[in-house]
Design an enzyme around this catalytic site. Structure first.
Site, PDB file in Angstrom:
ATOM      1  N   ASP A   1      -5.454  -3.215  -2.155  1.00  0.00           N
ATOM      2  CA  ASP A   1      -6.898  -3.166  -2.438  1.00  0.00           C
ATOM      3  C   ASP A   1      -7.172  -3.660  -3.858  1.00  0.00           C
ATOM      4  O   ASP A   1      -8.097  -4.441  -4.105  1.00  0.00           O
ATOM      5  CB  ASP A   1      -7.481  -1.767  -2.191  1.00  0.00           C
ATOM      6  CG  ASP A   1      -6.639  -0.640  -2.757  1.00  0.00           C
ATOM      7  OD1 ASP A   1      -5.516  -0.901  -3.254  1.00  0.00           O
ATOM      8  OD2 ASP A   1      -7.098   0.512  -2.722  1.00  0.00           O
TER       9      ASP A   1
ATOM     10  N   LYS B   1       0.881  -1.167   0.000  1.00  0.00           N
ATOM     11  CA  LYS B   1       0.000   0.000   0.000  1.00  0.00           C
ATOM     12  C   LYS B   1       0.925   1.225   0.000  1.00  0.00           C
ATOM     13  O   LYS B   1       0.899   2.066   0.907  1.00  0.00           O
ATOM     14  CB  LYS B   1      -0.908  -0.063   1.250  1.00  0.00           C
ATOM     15  CG  LYS B   1      -2.001   0.969   1.288  1.00  0.00           C
ATOM     16  CD  LYS B   1      -3.145   0.695   0.329  1.00  0.00           C
ATOM     17  CE  LYS B   1      -4.123   1.859   0.335  1.00  0.00           C
ATOM     18  NZ  LYS B   1      -5.126   1.781  -0.735  1.00  0.00           N
TER      19      LYS B   1
END
Ligand code: IPM
Ligand code: MN
Length: 371
Positions: free
Chosen positions: A221, A189
């Protein structure tokens, strides 16, 4: 070959599935003239009940002296909904990982054509899916400083990584990619987290030493989405502890049953092998749990001991059961076989007692009585 294996049966269905894996290892030992010495030890809720602690020192000692560790499952419902519990079964596993420096958790994700119908994904999307997740296991938010304010109004968990922690697992993942399709995806991330930016930097540097491996980078994600949309695109996924925990459970459903998948945790000391499923307390003691994840973990253990032919034979035996519909209740809720029967069939296959066409009569006798 003589090897010492520590066995931690653990909680819930842990003991019954692990017993099948031990049976299979014994069948391998007999067929190939090896000697496996087992030492049983405690961890988890079972250990709390018997000794007051989730990981007795004796267990660590035994594991340190062993060549490999076979582990069942951990967890008990009586602790899950009690945020105030001081001791928890899971603390045992986390401490064992840290004590043995088992810094890389390896989870292969494969599919079986006979089980396509069980997958929540469409067959056309899962055919040929074959990837492996390298999850960092002894760092990150799991092991950072944990604090709760005295008045209980605030809590925090720190996420920290050192360059060395990233490098050692990244090397393993790159080396494995070389033996596969030469592709590595770092999941992070990095658009938000400082630790993820360090992961990217270190992996980019190491990539120069592995110029034959194609590296790409994916935010977690997006990765969570891609694993469902197009799982075929992955070969080796490398990621930090918490992201790895989440995406490996997500990936495990692709094959159709959580009960099928094995894992290995490797590092400095003896490596640990365990099915990825949990302790499934509702099924404990009923002889209905799927022992395949545990048996395939034993195959990974054999691989780790450089017993490649033996490991392949175990995998062949598992494939044979799946292809012939010798499966447990999670796979066929109507026509299912018991945990112990699947274990015996796999042993029979390994000992050469099953050849060509199968006379199912005896096997049928050991089938479920609930049909
Ligand atoms: C796993 C488990 C563990 C983890 C738990 C039992 C502490 O979910 O091995 O993936 O979160 O690492
Ligand atoms: Mn998990």
């Amino acid at each position: 070959m003589k090897k010492r294996i520590a066995v931690i049966e653990g909680d819930g269905i842990g003991p019954e599935v692990t017993r099948q894996a031990v049976k299979v290892l014994n069948a391998v030992a007999a067929a190939f003239n090896h000697e496996f010495d087992y030492t049983y030890c405690l961890m988890g809720a079972d250990a709390i009940d018997k000794t007051g602690t989730p990981l007795p020192d004796e267990t660590i000692d035994i594991c340190l002296k062993s060549d490999a560790i076979l582990f069942g499952a951990i967890g008990h419902p009586k602790y899950d909904n009690d945020p105030a519990a001081k001791v928890r079964p899971e603390q045992g596993l986390l401490k064992l990982r840290k004590s043995l420096q088992l810094y890389a958790n390896i989870r292969p994700v494969t599919t079986y054509s006979s089980l396509f119908h069980l997958s929540p994904l469409k067959s056309k999307n899962i055919e040929g899916v074959d990837f492996i997740i390298y999850r960092e296991l002894t760092g990150g938010i799991y092991f950072g400083k944990k604090e709760t304010a005295a008045d209980g109004s605030q809590a925090s968990d720190d996420c920290t990584y050192t360059r060395e922690e990233i490098e050692r697992i990244a090397h393993l993942a790159f080396q494995h990619a070389r033996k596969r399709k030469n592709k590595l995806t770092l999941v992070d991330k990095a658009n938000v987290l400082e630790t993820s930016r360090l992961w990217r930097k270190v992996v980019q540097e190491l990539a120069l030493q592995y110029s034959d491996v194609a590296v790409d980078y994916m935010f977690v994600d997006n990765a969570a989405m891609q694993i469902i949309l197009n799982p075929k695109q992955f070969d080796v996924i490398l990621t930090e502890n918490m992201f790895g925990d989440i995406i490996s459970d997500e990936a495990s459903v692709i094959s159709g049953s959580l009960g099928l998948l094995p894992s290995a945790s490797v590092g400095k000391g003896a490596a640990l092998f365990e099915p990825i499923h949990g302790s499934y307390p509702q099924a404990a003691g009923k002889d209905i749990a799927n022992p395949t994840g545990s048996i395939l973990s034993a195959a990974m253990l054999l691989d780790h001991l450089e017993l490649k032919e033996e490991a392949e034979l175990v995998r062949d035996a598992v494939n044979w059961t799946l292809q012939n519909s010798f499966v447990t209740k999670d796979i066929d809720p109507v026509n299912f076989y018991f945990t112990s029967t699947i274990g015996e069939l796999i042993c029979d296959y390994i000992s050469g007692k099953i050849s060509g066409t199968v006379n199912t009569e005896n096997i049928e006798l050991r089938k479920s009585t609930i049909i």
